[in-house]
Design a protein around this motif. Structure first.
Motif, short mmCIF file in Angstrom:
data_model
loop_
_atom_site.label_atom_id
_atom_site.label_comp_id
_atom_site.label_asym_id
_atom_site.label_seq_id
_atom_site.Cartn_x
_atom_site.Cartn_y
_atom_site.Cartn_z
N CYS A 51 0.71 -1.76 -0.20
CA CYS A 51 -0.54 0.06 -0.01
C CYS A 51 0.70 1.47 -0.08
CB CYS A 51 -1.07 -0.28 1.25
SG CYS A 51 -0.28 0.07 2.85
N HIS A 52 2.35 0.82 -0.39
CA HIS A 52 3.31 2.20 -0.36
C HIS A 52 2.55 3.39 -1.57
CE1 HIS A 52 6.34 3.88 -3.25
NE2 HIS A 52 6.44 5.07 -1.83
N VAL A 53 2.93 4.51 -0.74
CA VAL A 53 2.55 5.43 -2.16
C VAL A 53 3.46 6.66 -1.48
CG1 VAL A 53 -0.32 5.37 -1.37
CG2 VAL A 53 0.86 7.31 0.07
N ILE A 54 3.24 8.01 -2.19
CA ILE A 54 4.16 8.90 -2.23
C ILE A 54 3.54 10.35 -1.88
CG2 ILE A 54 5.41 10.33 -3.03
CD1 ILE A 54 6.25 8.09 -5.08
N VAL A 55 3.57 10.82 -0.68
CA VAL A 55 2.93 11.72 -0.02
C VAL A 55 3.48 13.53 -0.87
CG1 VAL A 55 1.68 12.78 1.60
CG2 VAL A 55 1.86 11.31 1.33
N ARG A 56 3.27 14.16 -2.44
CA ARG A 56 3.82 14.70 -3.19
C ARG A 56 2.83 16.19 -1.64
NH1 ARG A 56 7.53 12.85 -5.20
NH2 ARG A 56 6.78 11.33 -6.92
N GLU A 57 2.52 15.99 -1.88
CA GLU A 57 1.67 17.41 -0.78
C GLU A 57 1.24 16.52 0.43
OE1 GLU A 57 -0.22 20.58 -2.52
OE2 GLU A 57 1.25 20.36 -5.07
N ASN A 82 9.25 10.95 0.82
CA ASN A 82 8.52 11.34 0.73
C ASN A 82 7.12 10.35 1.13
OD1 ASN A 82 8.41 11.56 -1.76
ND2 ASN A 82 7.20 13.30 -1.88
N SER A 83 7.80 9.15 0.83
CA SER A 83 7.01 7.45 1.68
C SER A 83 6.27 7.08 2.19
CB SER A 83 7.73 6.88 0.52
OG SER A 83 8.13 6.65 -0.42
N ARG A 84 4.88 6.37 2.60
CA ARG A 84 4.58 6.23 3.37
C ARG A 84 3.69 4.64 3.78
NH1 ARG A 84 3.37 9.56 7.84
NH2 ARG A 84 2.63 7.48 9.10
N LEU A 85 3.35 4.21 4.21
CA LEU A 85 2.72 3.10 3.89
C LEU A 85 1.16 3.56 4.21
CD1 LEU A 85 3.84 0.14 5.59
CD2 LEU A 85 4.05 0.64 3.22
N LEU A 96 -3.88 16.54 1.59
CA LEU A 96 -3.17 15.59 0.72
C LEU A 96 -2.95 15.80 -0.83
CD1 LEU A 96 -3.15 12.87 3.56
CD2 LEU A 96 -1.82 15.46 3.35
N VAL A 97 -1.70 15.73 -1.52
CA VAL A 97 -1.53 15.07 -3.23
C VAL A 97 -0.92 14.27 -3.02
CG1 VAL A 97 -0.57 15.79 -5.02
CG2 VAL A 97 -1.95 17.73 -4.05
N VAL A 98 -1.67 12.67 -3.12
CA VAL A 98 -0.94 11.22 -2.90
C VAL A 98 -0.38 11.31 -4.77
CG1 VAL A 98 -1.44 9.08 -2.71
CG2 VAL A 98 -1.94 11.31 -0.79
N GLU A 99 0.52 9.98 -4.87
CA GLU A 99 0.75 9.50 -6.07
C GLU A 99 0.69 8.29 -5.40
OE1 GLU A 99 4.53 9.08 -8.94
OE2 GLU A 99 3.88 11.18 -7.93
N ILE A 100 0.05 7.10 -6.49
CA ILE A 100 0.07 5.14 -5.99
C ILE A 100 1.70 4.98 -6.66
CG2 ILE A 100 -0.53 3.04 -6.33
CD1 ILE A 100 -3.71 5.21 -5.52
N PRO A 101 2.50 4.59 -6.47
CA PRO A 101 3.41 3.98 -7.15
C PRO A 101 3.17 2.95 -8.30
CG PRO A 101 4.31 3.84 -5.14
CD PRO A 101 2.92 4.31 -4.81
N LYS A 102 3.70 2.94 -9.87
CA LYS A 102 3.71 2.27 -11.39
C LYS A 102 3.50 0.81 -10.00
CE LYS A 102 4.07 1.50 -14.96
NZ LYS A 102 5.57 2.02 -16.66
N TYR A 103 4.58 0.36 -9.67
CA TYR A 103 5.02 -0.86 -8.68
C TYR A 103 4.65 -1.02 -7.60
CZ TYR A 103 6.16 -1.24 -13.52
OH TYR A 103 6.71 -0.94 -15.69
N SER A 104 4.20 -2.47 -6.88
CA SER A 104 4.71 -3.07 -5.37
C SER A 104 4.88 -3.97 -6.45
CB SER A 104 3.33 -2.88 -4.83
OG SER A 104 2.99 -4.20 -5.41
#
Length: 112
Positions: A51-57, A82-85, A96-104
């Motif tokens: 469930c890793h995401v990157i929190v852009r803002e 700025n990654s979080r689970l 918040l602005v959140v990006e879901i990475p392309k892969y896990s």
């Protein structure tokens, strides 16, 4: 209510999305409640990194990361400062602005 802007992701959210979330909710819960079916192989128990995401803002507004999450994040694909689970990142009152990475790291998709 806090707004979470989800950046487009080819599989989970092709158009992107804007969610209105109650503070105290995890990012993962917010995604799932809004039909963005992010992987969460350990059922949000902080035992995997799917469930890793990157929190852009808004990263600094989230709850402080615990050691278990920090250790697990080392195994996440595409790790950034700025990654979080998403199962551990609790939404506060800042948008918040959140990006879901392309892969896990998950080789098989779960049917959640």
């Amino acid at each position: 209510m806090t707004t979470i802007k989800i950046l487009p992701h080819a599989e989970y959210c092709p158009q992107g999305a804007t969610l209105n979330v109650t503070p105290g909710t995890s990012i993962c819960e917010a995604l799932l409640e809004n039909h963005i079916n992010i992987e969460h192989a350990c059922d949000m128990s902080c035992a995997c990194t799917t469930c890793h995401v990157i929190v852009r803002e808004g990263f600094k507004s989230l709850n402080e990361m615990e050691e278990t999450e920090e250790d697990l994040l080392d195994r996440a694909w595409g790790l950034e400062p700025n990654s979080r689970l998403s199962c551990q990142a609790i939404v506060a009152q800042q948008d918040l602005v959140v990006e879901i990475p392309k892969y896990s790291i998950n080789h098989a998709k779960e049917n959640h």
